[in-house]
Design an enzyme around this catalytic site. Sequence first.
Site, PDB file in Angstrom:
ATOM      1  N   LYS A 168      16.930  -0.269   4.139  1.00  0.00           N
ATOM      2  CA  LYS A 168      16.094  -1.132   3.208  1.00  0.00           C
ATOM      3  C   LYS A 168      15.631  -0.160   2.071  1.00  0.00           C
ATOM      4  O   LYS A 168      14.676   0.798   2.235  1.00  0.00           O
ATOM      5  CB  LYS A 168      14.857  -1.588   3.870  1.00  0.00           C
ATOM      6  CG  LYS A 168      14.377  -2.777   3.166  1.00  0.00           C
ATOM      7  CD  LYS A 168      12.749  -3.094   3.057  1.00  0.00           C
ATOM      8  CE  LYS A 168      11.949  -2.114   2.250  1.00  0.00           C
ATOM      9  NZ  LYS A 168      12.088  -2.182   0.695  1.00  0.00           N
ATOM     10  N   GLU A 195       9.363  10.857   7.328  1.00  0.00           N
ATOM     11  CA  GLU A 195       9.366  12.112   6.319  1.00  0.00           C
ATOM     12  C   GLU A 195       8.294  11.485   5.075  1.00  0.00           C
ATOM     13  O   GLU A 195       8.761  10.517   4.295  1.00  0.00           O
ATOM     14  CB  GLU A 195      10.692  12.100   5.986  1.00  0.00           C
ATOM     15  CG  GLU A 195      11.759  12.580   7.106  1.00  0.00           C
ATOM     16  CD  GLU A 195      12.955  13.188   6.608  1.00  0.00           C
ATOM     17  OE1 GLU A 195      13.571  12.902   5.368  1.00  0.00           O
ATOM     18  OE2 GLU A 195      13.584  13.788   7.477  1.00  0.00           O
ATOM     19  N   CYS A 244       9.485  15.172  -2.890  1.00  0.00           N
ATOM     20  CA  CYS A 244       8.209  15.479  -1.592  1.00  0.00           C
ATOM     21  C   CYS A 244       7.826  16.579  -1.658  1.00  0.00           C
ATOM     22  O   CYS A 244       6.805  17.363  -1.184  1.00  0.00           O
ATOM     23  CB  CYS A 244       9.161  14.866  -0.603  1.00  0.00           C
ATOM     24  SG  CYS A 244      10.662  15.345  -0.348  1.00  0.00           S
ATOM     25  N   GLU A 280      -1.533  13.897  -3.437  1.00  0.00           N
ATOM     26  CA  GLU A 280      -0.101  13.901  -3.939  1.00  0.00           C
ATOM     27  C   GLU A 280      -0.014  13.274  -5.351  1.00  0.00           C
ATOM     28  O   GLU A 280      -0.421  12.037  -5.422  1.00  0.00           O
ATOM     29  CB  GLU A 280       0.798  13.249  -2.989  1.00  0.00           C
ATOM     30  CG  GLU A 280       2.073  13.599  -3.087  1.00  0.00           C
ATOM     31  CD  GLU A 280       3.303  12.954  -2.323  1.00  0.00           C
ATOM     32  OE1 GLU A 280       2.716  11.863  -1.550  1.00  0.00           O
ATOM     33  OE2 GLU A 280       4.441  13.435  -2.120  1.00  0.00           O
TER      34      GLU A 280
HETATM   35  P1  NAD Z   1       6.246   4.064  -0.205  1.00  0.00           P
HETATM   36  O1  NAD Z   1       5.607   4.316   1.191  1.00  0.00           O
HETATM   37  O2  NAD Z   1       5.425   3.164  -1.189  1.00  0.00           O
HETATM   38  O3  NAD Z   1       7.838   3.247   0.015  1.00  0.00           O
HETATM   39  C1  NAD Z   1       8.495   3.576   0.861  1.00  0.00           C
HETATM   40  C2  NAD Z   1       9.521   2.645   1.616  1.00  0.00           C
HETATM   41  O4  NAD Z   1       8.660   1.744   2.408  1.00  0.00           O
HETATM   42  C3  NAD Z   1      10.069   1.328   0.567  1.00  0.00           C
HETATM   43  O5  NAD Z   1      11.284   0.948   0.837  1.00  0.00           O
HETATM   44  C4  NAD Z   1       8.922   0.308   0.657  1.00  0.00           C
HETATM   45  O6  NAD Z   1       9.553  -0.856   0.282  1.00  0.00           O
HETATM   46  C5  NAD Z   1       8.714   0.369   2.060  1.00  0.00           C
HETATM   47  N1  NAD Z   1       7.527  -0.157   2.666  1.00  0.00           N
HETATM   48  C6  NAD Z   1       6.119  -0.310   2.104  1.00  0.00           C
HETATM   49  N2  NAD Z   1       5.592  -0.803   2.849  1.00  0.00           N
HETATM   50  C7  NAD Z   1       6.282  -1.086   4.130  1.00  0.00           C
HETATM   51  C8  NAD Z   1       5.641  -1.716   5.189  1.00  0.00           C
HETATM   52  N3  NAD Z   1       4.642  -2.047   5.535  1.00  0.00           N
HETATM   53  N4  NAD Z   1       6.601  -1.702   6.396  1.00  0.00           N
HETATM   54  C9  NAD Z   1       7.973  -1.211   6.066  1.00  0.00           C
HETATM   55  N5  NAD Z   1       8.308  -0.950   4.877  1.00  0.00           N
HETATM   56  C10 NAD Z   1       7.591  -0.662   4.104  1.00  0.00           C
HETATM   57  O7  NAD Z   1       6.775   5.343  -0.753  1.00  0.00           O
HETATM   58  P2  NAD Z   1       7.419   5.465  -2.551  1.00  0.00           P
HETATM   59  O8  NAD Z   1       6.361   5.248  -2.913  1.00  0.00           O
HETATM   60  O9  NAD Z   1       8.668   4.641  -2.481  1.00  0.00           O
HETATM   61  O10 NAD Z   1       8.104   7.015  -2.242  1.00  0.00           O
HETATM   62  C11 NAD Z   1       7.168   7.962  -2.548  1.00  0.00           C
HETATM   63  C12 NAD Z   1       6.573   8.579  -1.136  1.00  0.00           C
HETATM   64  O11 NAD Z   1       7.818   9.235  -0.522  1.00  0.00           O
HETATM   65  C13 NAD Z   1       5.776  10.080  -1.479  1.00  0.00           C
HETATM   66  O12 NAD Z   1       4.528   9.894  -0.630  1.00  0.00           O
HETATM   67  C14 NAD Z   1       6.686  10.893  -1.340  1.00  0.00           C
HETATM   68  O13 NAD Z   1       6.208  12.248  -0.863  1.00  0.00           O
HETATM   69  C15 NAD Z   1       7.492  10.577  -0.143  1.00  0.00           C
HETATM   70  N6  NAD Z   1       8.772  11.100   0.212  1.00  0.00           N
HETATM   71  C16 NAD Z   1       9.040  12.128   1.232  1.00  0.00           C
HETATM   72  C17 NAD Z   1      10.059  12.789   1.370  1.00  0.00           C
HETATM   73  C18 NAD Z   1      10.310  13.575   2.591  1.00  0.00           C
HETATM   74  O14 NAD Z   1      11.539  13.722   2.789  1.00  0.00           O
HETATM   75  N7  NAD Z   1       9.456  14.029   3.198  1.00  0.00           N
HETATM   76  C19 NAD Z   1      11.127  12.394   0.308  1.00  0.00           C
HETATM   77  C20 NAD Z   1      11.135  11.690  -0.475  1.00  0.00           C
HETATM   78  C21 NAD Z   1       9.716  10.856  -0.822  1.00  0.00           C
END
Ligand code: NAD
Length: 492
Positions: free
Chosen positions: A182, A256, A292, A399
């Site tokens: 997803k 992650e 990240c 962040e």
């Molecule tokens: P987000 O958490 O808003 O969304 C991530 C995903 O989760 C999306 O596909 C979203 O649709 C889904 N999602 C949201 N609510 C959900 C729920 N209740 N149940 C299931 N899925 C749900 O994150 P983002 O804004 O897309 O990405 C940025 C974040 O990701 C930052 O915090 C960044 O640090 C982190 N990140 C971490 C890594 C790592 O490897 N540690 C890598 C890249 C990004």
Amino acid sequence: MTLTTANKLKEYQNVVNGELVPASSGETVDSLDPATGEAWAKVPRSSLKDVDTIVASARQAFPAWAALSALERADYMRQIGDLIAEHAEEIAELEARDIGWVIRETTYGLIPVLKQIWYDAAGATAVASRGETVQMGPTSLGYTLREPLGVVLGILPWNSPLFTFTMKAAYALAAGNTVVIKPSESAAVSSLRYGELLAKVLPPGVLNVICGKGSEVGDALVSHRDINKVTLTGSGTTAQAIAKATAQHPKPLTLELGGKSPNIVFADANLEKAVDGITTNGIFTGNAGQLCVGGSRILIQRPIFDKMLTLMKEHIEKSIQLGDPMSPESTMGPIVNLSQYKQICSYIDIGLEEGEVVFGGRHGGAELLPGKPQFEGGYWVEPTLFRVESNAHRICQEEIFGPVAVVMPFDTEEEAIALANDTAFGLGAGVWTSNLDCAQRMIRNLDSGNVWVNTYRRVGVELPFGGVKDSGYGTDSILENTREKACVIEMG
Ligand code: NAD
């Protein structure tokens, strides 16, 4: 994939059971080009009904896929690696257009890594089928059997869709699981097309992609009884929602999450290398610091502090070309979507109160790309550095996820460690020094999933990648996509 016509946007579809399928409601959402703020494609807005269909497709495909030998699955993984090479240009362009990551990096940085991951997964398939034998007495044989988990759900963030897609899908498939991906609702185009390509190689239903809102489709997928593992790359808020949704019926999670990574420069470091490592390679990157592991807290030892600020400023002016992500000249693109853009701008306002601008601070297409009206509605932020006196400020603790960093001086190694660890996160850390003893002590004392010495952001297939503290736990590795069954045979 539907082709663009003069006034119709290209429409991408879910990948279900080897076929391209629109949302059952027929609804779509516009995907916006971050460089212009204008719609450039449409993606499905899937519903709960679509969730059941896609999970059923993955579930149905599972027994036959799991029954393949490791070598047979490896062959599929290698074919996918080859397929990426054939479609490299298209994939690199879609990722650049969809999230604003500059094409020079998606072409020369991302594509080779995607191939490596698939080939590495091919080599790892055998590991997933190896167990241990245990002598339990003269007539008892104990052994462990490694088995796939079932259907693995990979939830992707918007900042690196194809890298996270590949890390999640490749090792889960290699271990004999089927997969549902997803992508983020605001960055789904490249994943939908990538899934379409992969589905051409794999048996139907083995790899599926569904686009929809996280709070609806994501939540329903996570709680689905036929999903056996969830691997999320995303924010802490989403991780909490997933942990709650799976509390009643637990399943393995890999989380992650975010970071607020320190990048620490000692006075004895090679300053030329360090300047590059803490700026263009650390936080002011081709995807505008939306990573990240962004080294968003730069700590510099006091004797070289002023000199480093000057060197950093010069390096930024010389190296950063903010502009059209599709142009090979550009070294930094826009912010991925409007809400993230507004969030970064609000942190810049906070930074103006909490610290002092060393460079940057401006945003908006009209201001940053004058004479290029096509980019006026895009989400542009220039590399911004704030000097701060205290690590307690919000811009040091929260962040920001953009091309915004703080810089602060330190005197001793102990102070650097205390400052570096004074964060809820623990994802990456950089150390710049020519003193091997100091490097070893820093590695031992930094509370972080990854530590890079005299380099930064070294992530790939050779080493595990994961965080500690609020940065999550687990890795997208082959063994985390398996379960161990303990077996005993009593003989005689
Ligand atoms: P987000 O958490 O808003 O969304 C991530 C995903 O989760 C999306 O596909 C979203 O649709 C889904 N999602 C949201 N609510 C959900 C729920 N209740 N149940 C299931 N899925 C749900 O994150 P983002 O804004 O897309 O990405 C940025 C974040 O990701 C930052 O915090 C960044 O640090 C982190 N990140 C971490 C890594 C790592 O490897 N540690 C890598 C890249 C990004």
